[in-house]
Motif scaffolding. Structure first.
Motif, PDB file in Angstrom:
ATOM      1  N   UNK A 105      79.571  -0.701  72.482  1.00 45.00           N
ATOM      2  CA  UNK A 105      78.701   0.230  71.673  1.00 45.00           C
ATOM      3  C   UNK A 105      79.087   1.647  71.504  1.00 45.00           C
ATOM      4  N   UNK A 106      79.858   2.058  72.359  1.00 42.07           N
ATOM      5  CA  UNK A 106      80.526   3.321  72.347  1.00 42.07           C
ATOM      6  C   UNK A 106      81.411   3.429  70.945  1.00 42.07           C
ATOM      7  N   UNK A 107      82.263   2.475  70.838  1.00 39.33           N
ATOM      8  CA  UNK A 107      83.057   2.523  69.872  1.00 39.33           C
ATOM      9  C   UNK A 107      82.478   2.072  68.433  1.00 39.33           C
ATOM     10  N   UNK A 108      81.306   1.599  68.557  1.00 42.58           N
ATOM     11  CA  UNK A 108      80.632   1.125  67.165  1.00 42.58           C
ATOM     12  C   UNK A 108      79.704   2.273  66.995  1.00 42.58           C
ATOM     13  N   UNK A 109      79.352   3.379  67.898  1.00 47.22           N
ATOM     14  CA  UNK A 109      78.408   4.312  67.613  1.00 47.22           C
ATOM     15  C   UNK A 109      77.042   3.515  67.701  1.00 47.22           C
ATOM     16  N   UNK A 110      76.841   2.531  68.402  1.00 48.80           N
ATOM     17  CA  UNK A 110      75.382   1.941  68.599  1.00 48.80           C
ATOM     18  C   UNK A 110      74.832   1.977  69.835  1.00 48.80           C
ATOM     19  N   UNK A 111      73.688   1.584  69.899  1.00 47.43           N
ATOM     20  CA  UNK A 111      72.987   1.647  71.257  1.00 47.43           C
ATOM     21  C   UNK A 111      73.145   0.448  72.217  1.00 47.43           C
ATOM     22  N   UNK A 112      72.910   0.488  73.486  1.00 47.53           N
ATOM     23  CA  UNK A 112      73.283  -0.627  74.300  1.00 47.53           C
ATOM     24  C   UNK A 112      72.174  -0.811  75.381  1.00 47.53           C
ATOM     25  N   UNK A 113      71.768  -1.890  75.432  1.00 43.17           N
ATOM     26  CA  UNK A 113      70.506  -2.598  76.408  1.00 43.17           C
ATOM     27  C   UNK A 113      71.199  -3.168  77.283  1.00 43.17           C
ATOM     28  N   UNK A 114      70.868  -3.161  78.829  1.00 46.19           N
ATOM     29  CA  UNK A 114      71.634  -3.723  79.836  1.00 46.19           C
ATOM     30  C   UNK A 114      70.389  -4.338  80.586  1.00 46.19           C
ATOM     31  N   UNK A 115      70.689  -5.392  81.450  1.00 44.17           N
ATOM     32  CA  UNK A 115      69.740  -6.018  82.224  1.00 44.17           C
ATOM     33  C   UNK A 115      68.575  -6.549  81.309  1.00 44.17           C
ATOM     34  N   UNK A 116      68.976  -7.218  80.172  1.00 44.08           N
ATOM     35  CA  UNK A 116      68.005  -7.768  79.227  1.00 44.08           C
ATOM     36  C   UNK A 116      67.457  -9.337  79.989  1.00 44.08           C
ATOM     37  N   UNK A 117      66.200  -9.202  79.883  1.00 43.54           N
ATOM     38  CA  UNK A 117      65.621 -10.620  80.146  1.00 43.54           C
ATOM     39  C   UNK A 117      65.135 -11.353  78.947  1.00 43.54           C
ATOM     40  N   UNK A 118      64.869 -10.717  77.878  1.00 44.05           N
ATOM     41  CA  UNK A 118      64.493 -11.431  76.607  1.00 44.05           C
ATOM     42  C   UNK A 118      64.622 -10.501  75.563  1.00 44.05           C
ATOM     43  N   UNK A 119      64.923 -11.156  74.308  1.00 46.05           N
ATOM     44  CA  UNK A 119      65.166 -10.317  73.213  1.00 46.05           C
ATOM     45  C   UNK A 119      63.806 -10.815  72.293  1.00 46.05           C
ATOM     46  N   UNK A 120      63.111  -9.786  71.690  1.00 46.70           N
ATOM     47  CA  UNK A 120      61.759  -9.956  70.910  1.00 46.70           C
ATOM     48  C   UNK A 120      62.227 -10.242  69.485  1.00 46.70           C
ATOM     49  N   UNK A 121      61.050 -10.803  68.937  1.00 47.29           N
ATOM     50  CA  UNK A 121      61.206 -11.354  67.448  1.00 47.29           C
ATOM     51  C   UNK A 121      61.622  -9.872  66.412  1.00 47.29           C
ATOM     52  N   UNK A 122      61.211  -8.736  66.803  1.00 47.12           N
ATOM     53  CA  UNK A 122      61.478  -7.609  66.018  1.00 47.12           C
ATOM     54  C   UNK A 122      62.952  -6.958  66.436  1.00 47.12           C
ATOM     55  N   UNK A 123      63.554  -7.719  67.301  1.00 46.05           N
ATOM     56  CA  UNK A 123      64.952  -7.076  67.554  1.00 46.05           C
ATOM     57  C   UNK A 123      64.972  -6.080  69.031  1.00 46.05           C
ATOM     58  N   UNK A 124      63.591  -5.689  69.525  1.00 46.39           N
ATOM     59  CA  UNK A 124      63.615  -5.114  70.576  1.00 46.39           C
ATOM     60  C   UNK A 124      63.824  -6.000  71.986  1.00 46.39           C
ATOM     61  N   UNK A 125      63.862  -5.464  72.965  1.00 44.41           N
ATOM     62  CA  UNK A 125      64.187  -6.293  74.210  1.00 44.41           C
ATOM     63  C   UNK A 125      63.334  -5.884  75.489  1.00 44.41           C
ATOM     64  N   UNK A 126      63.233  -6.895  76.280  1.00 45.38           N
ATOM     65  CA  UNK A 126      62.690  -6.499  77.402  1.00 45.38           C
ATOM     66  C   UNK A 126      63.845  -6.596  78.583  1.00 45.38           C
TER      67      UNK A 126
END
Length: 314
Positions: A105-126
């Motif tokens: 994430x750091x090297x691509x300039x993107x966000x990171x979500x840790x401890x994800x338990x599900x990825x939602x249809x809109x690309x967000x995550x729980x």
């Protein structure tokens, strides 16, 4: 067309159960590309299984020198592919996976979500925050947001595909390498690996001794075909090896069934297991915090309850 990159979790070419979960969760974005970093021939060996869980493409970064540098090969491979394809990245939420996620994430300039338990249809995550006290929804930013999926949080579902194996460039040696000079596999015995087990039997301070684990905890685990876990208090007291510690400073597990024997349920421990699908607890203290997250709580002496349960299971 590749819609998401999934880093294949394997040990010396032996696929881990978490990879099927990663591919299942990642399919919300579309067609996953499975990224294999390893020795020559690893991708071909894993192709059938990866295809069974929906990998539309296998990207193989292979070299005889694979495994020389600590995580750098996986990080650099994902960064190069993310820069080229501009798609999300999904990795396992193990300790190594979280390290990879943060660096990518750091090297691509993107966000990171840790401890994800599900990825939602809109690309967000729980995902889990504050040591597991809350499950919240959030989204990653950038062209290649990175998701670190907690092992055991997704039920694998097959989606047969016939992926071709495409060779990609194996990364050059890093400028500031951390080189692996020796490797000793952890001795896990014949029981399932803790983070991948469907059933975990864990002991805490109430087990009172190493003998208590051998005489009470392990027989129940073996009767159930389960992995054995331990609380930090039990590990600190020398009752069980540290590699089996469950909690915020140990392993994170999400089995179908978690049996807690003599574990009070401090937040440090709950952070590592409270996403288990069913929790059964045995404790003499009816006020023990573990009962707050238990589906079934037994107030009683574990040295009476557990052997009786083991006999019933057998």
């Amino acid at each position: 067309m590749t819609d998401v990159l999934v880093l294949v979790d394997h040990t010396d070419g032996e696929l881990k159960n978490a990879t099927a979960e990663l591919l299942t969760a990642a399919r919300v974005f579309g067609t996953p590309a499975a990224v294999v970093v390893g020795k020559p021939g690893t991708a071909a060996k894993l192709a059938d299984t990866l295809g069974a869980y929906g990998a539309g493409e296998i990207l193989a970064a292979e070299s005889d020198s694979a495994g020389t540098y600590l995580l750098s090969e996986e990080v650099d491979t994902l960064v190069a592919l993310a820069a080229e394809r501009q798609v999300p990245v999904v990795v396992t939420g193990s300790a190594a996976g979280k390290e990879i996620a943060g660096r990518v994430a750091t090297l691509t300039g993107s966000g990171v979500l840790a401890d994800v338990v599900a990825i939602n249809a809109d690309g967000s995550a729980k995902y889990s925050i504050f040591g597991g006290d809350f499950i919240v929804d959030g989204g990653g930013f950038g062209a290649s947001p990175v998701y670190a999926l907690r092992p055991g949080s997704v039920d694998p579902e097959e989606a047969p595909a016939s992926p071709a194996v495409t060779e990609v460039a194996f990364p050059e040696a890093p400028d500031a390498p951390v080189e692996i000079v020796s490797f000793t596999p952890a001795e896990g015995g014949d029981r399932p690996e803790l983070t991948e087990a469907k059933i975990v039997v864990a002991g805490g301070r109430g087990v009172a001794s190493a003998e208590g684990f051998a005489d009470v905890v392990e027989p129940l685990a073996d009767a159930l075909g389960a992995a054995v876990g331990a609380s930090r208090a039990a590990v600190d007291a020398g009752y069980y090896p540290g590699q089996f510690q469950v909690g915020q400073t140990g392993k994170t597990v999400s089995p179908d069934l978690y049996i807690a024997l003599g574990i009070s349920g401090a937040i440090q421990h709950k952070a590592g297991m409270q996403t288990s699908k069913t929790v059964v607890s045995v404790n003499k203290d009816e006020e023990a915090p573990i009962f707050e997250i238990s589906d079934l709580g037994i107030v009683g002496d574990l040295f009476d309850v557990t052997p009786a349960l083991t006999d019933k299971v057998k």
